[in-house]
Design a protein around this motif. Structure first.
Motif, short mmCIF file in Angstrom:
data_model
loop_
_atom_site.label_atom_id
_atom_site.label_comp_id
_atom_site.label_asym_id
_atom_site.label_seq_id
_atom_site.Cartn_x
_atom_site.Cartn_y
_atom_site.Cartn_z
N GLN A 1 0.84 -1.21 0.00
CA GLN A 1 0.00 0.00 0.00
C GLN A 1 0.87 1.26 0.00
N ALA A 2 1.39 1.62 -1.17
CA ALA A 2 2.25 2.81 -1.25
C ALA A 2 1.49 3.99 -1.81
N ASN A 3 0.68 3.75 -2.83
CA ASN A 3 0.05 4.87 -3.53
C ASN A 3 -1.15 4.33 -4.32
N GLN A 4 -2.29 4.97 -4.17
CA GLN A 4 -3.50 4.55 -4.90
C GLN A 4 -3.26 4.57 -6.41
N ARG A 5 -2.44 5.53 -6.86
CA ARG A 5 -2.18 5.61 -8.31
C ARG A 5 -1.41 4.39 -8.80
N ILE A 6 -0.55 3.84 -7.95
CA ILE A 6 0.19 2.62 -8.32
C ILE A 6 -0.79 1.45 -8.38
N VAL A 7 -1.67 1.35 -7.40
CA VAL A 7 -2.67 0.27 -7.39
C VAL A 7 -3.51 0.35 -8.67
N ASP A 8 -3.96 1.57 -8.99
CA ASP A 8 -4.82 1.74 -10.18
C ASP A 8 -4.08 1.38 -11.46
N ALA A 9 -2.82 1.84 -11.56
CA ALA A 9 -2.05 1.59 -12.79
C ALA A 9 -1.78 0.09 -12.97
N VAL A 10 -1.45 -0.59 -11.88
CA VAL A 10 -1.15 -2.03 -11.97
C VAL A 10 -2.44 -2.79 -12.30
N ALA A 11 -3.53 -2.45 -11.63
CA ALA A 11 -4.80 -3.13 -11.90
C ALA A 11 -5.19 -2.94 -13.36
N LYS A 12 -5.01 -1.72 -13.85
CA LYS A 12 -5.38 -1.43 -15.24
C LYS A 12 -4.53 -2.27 -16.20
N ARG A 13 -3.22 -2.33 -15.93
CA ARG A 13 -2.32 -3.11 -16.79
C ARG A 13 -2.72 -4.58 -16.82
N LEU A 14 -3.16 -5.08 -15.65
CA LEU A 14 -3.52 -6.50 -15.56
C LEU A 14 -5.00 -6.73 -15.91
#
Ligand code: UT7
Length: 331
Positions: A257-270
């Protein structure tokens, strides 16, 4: 005989009672709730008061995990504490072992920064799957508030304190880790550091020792961000491949849990919808090795994560280090 699998049968977490929200933090450094929330998703962080130790917090989380697992602490064979902020440089795992009454267990610390819990999960699973041990307590705990520079708005707003723990058992009926993947790249170590700062201490006969201390956490935020959004989808794809699965087979994506934007970007990529991501960084900020088990525990206790569901977890951070594991929750 088939190799035994593992089962995650208990989880627990704990955070200090003291909460520092973004607006209040704005009285200390030039920042705003708007900046922090829009760039990171973080709204609050928990801060341990001076008298609270890492071991106390980790023990609270561990006791909850042991209670959920329904085992006697003396059945625990192994205690691994993933942390970068131990109370004692010699390690704090043995103090947790003592505090929870895991009298039969061997205990040691494992330091891999924000990848620590993930690396710890793979580590304890090796002992369980080879039949060496039957029950392991894996703790991720960090008191980042003790090591950030509270005058540096680029970093102090990001981190918080917390602890999470899981009990992992060897199991003949559950699969092992379905797939995992781990990496380090020390060439990029300077992106995120918390270094020993030497201070000359002349002794005798021209011999000088160093009697320094640890400085502050330093992070090249943009570099770490780019590293995370590239490497995290890659490592999860590798773990999925090794598990013979695709992202469609996952119930949950659980990132450090570092950054919501990282979670969103990774989820989008996958191509994983946001409803299948587990996030609680708004409440705790980045708690380093604690962040994955803390989010897992909240999701299990709220009923979001159900027994038998499949989770892809990924840790990433200083080292640089990163990795992922696919596992099922529950017995
Ligand atoms: O746990 C290990 C893993 N860690 C991570 O994954 C962290 C990865 N990095 C990040 O999440 C982001 O890079 C940050 C959240 C750390 C920073 O976000 P950013 O969009 O990369 O912002 P930035 O560092 O480029 O800063 C943009 C601006 C700068 O102003 P100028 O130079 O453009 O005028 C900063 O000075 O925002 C300013 N700034 C702030 N303003 C208000 C930086 N921190 C703050 C702040 N409040 N707290």
């Amino acid at each position: 005989m088939a190799t035994p699998g593992i089962a995650l049968v208990g989880c627990g977490s704990a955070a200090p009672d003291v909460v520092l929200d973004n607006d209040t933090l704005g009285q200390l450094v030039e920042t705003s709730d708007e900046w922090i929330a829009s760039r990171t998703g973080i709204r609050r962080r928990h801060v341990a008061p001076p008298a609270q130790s890492l071991v106390e917090l980790a023990t609270e989380a561990s006791n909850r995990a042991i209670e959920m697992a329904g085992i006697d602490p003396e059945q625990i064979d192994l205690v691994v504490l993933a942390t970068s902020t131990a109370d004692d440089l010699f390690g704090s795992a043995a103090s947790i072992q003592s505090a929870v009454g895991a009298k039969q267990a061997v205990a040691f610390d494992l330091t891999a920064a924000c990848s620590g819990f993930l690396f710890g999960l793979v580590t304890v699973s090796q002992y369980l799957q080879t039949g060496t041990f039957e029950n392991a307590l894996l703790v991720g705990a960090d008191l980042m508030s003790r090591w950030v520079d509270w005058d540096d708005r680029r970093t102090c707003v990001l981190f918080g304190d917390g602890a999470g723990a899981v009990v992992v058992k060897a199991s003949d009926t559950s699969p092992g880790l379905l797939g995992f993947d781990m990496h380090s790249n020390g060439d990029r170590n300077s992106c995120l550091t918390l270094r020993y700062e030497p201070n000359d201490r002349p002794l005798v006969g021209g011999v000088t020792a160093s009697r320094g201390g640890y400085g502050f956490l330093h992070m090249a935020g943009k570099d770490v961000y780019k590293f995370a959004v590239t490497r995290v989808p890659e490592t999860i794809e590798k773990s999925l491949f090794r598990a013979g699965m695709t992202a469609d087979d996952l119930d949950w994506l659980l990132l450090h849990q570092a950054n919501q934007r990282i979670v969103d970007a990774v989820a989008k990529r996958l191509k994983i919808p946001s409803e299948r991501t587990l996030v609680n960084l708004n409440e705790y900020g980045n708690t380093s090795a604690a962040s994955i088990p803390l989010a897992l525990d909240e999701a299990v206790r709220s009923g979001q994560v159900q027994a038998g569901q499949t989770i892809a977890a990924s840790g990433f951070g200083a080292g640089l280090s990163w990795g992922s594991a696919i596992f099922r929750w529950g017995a």
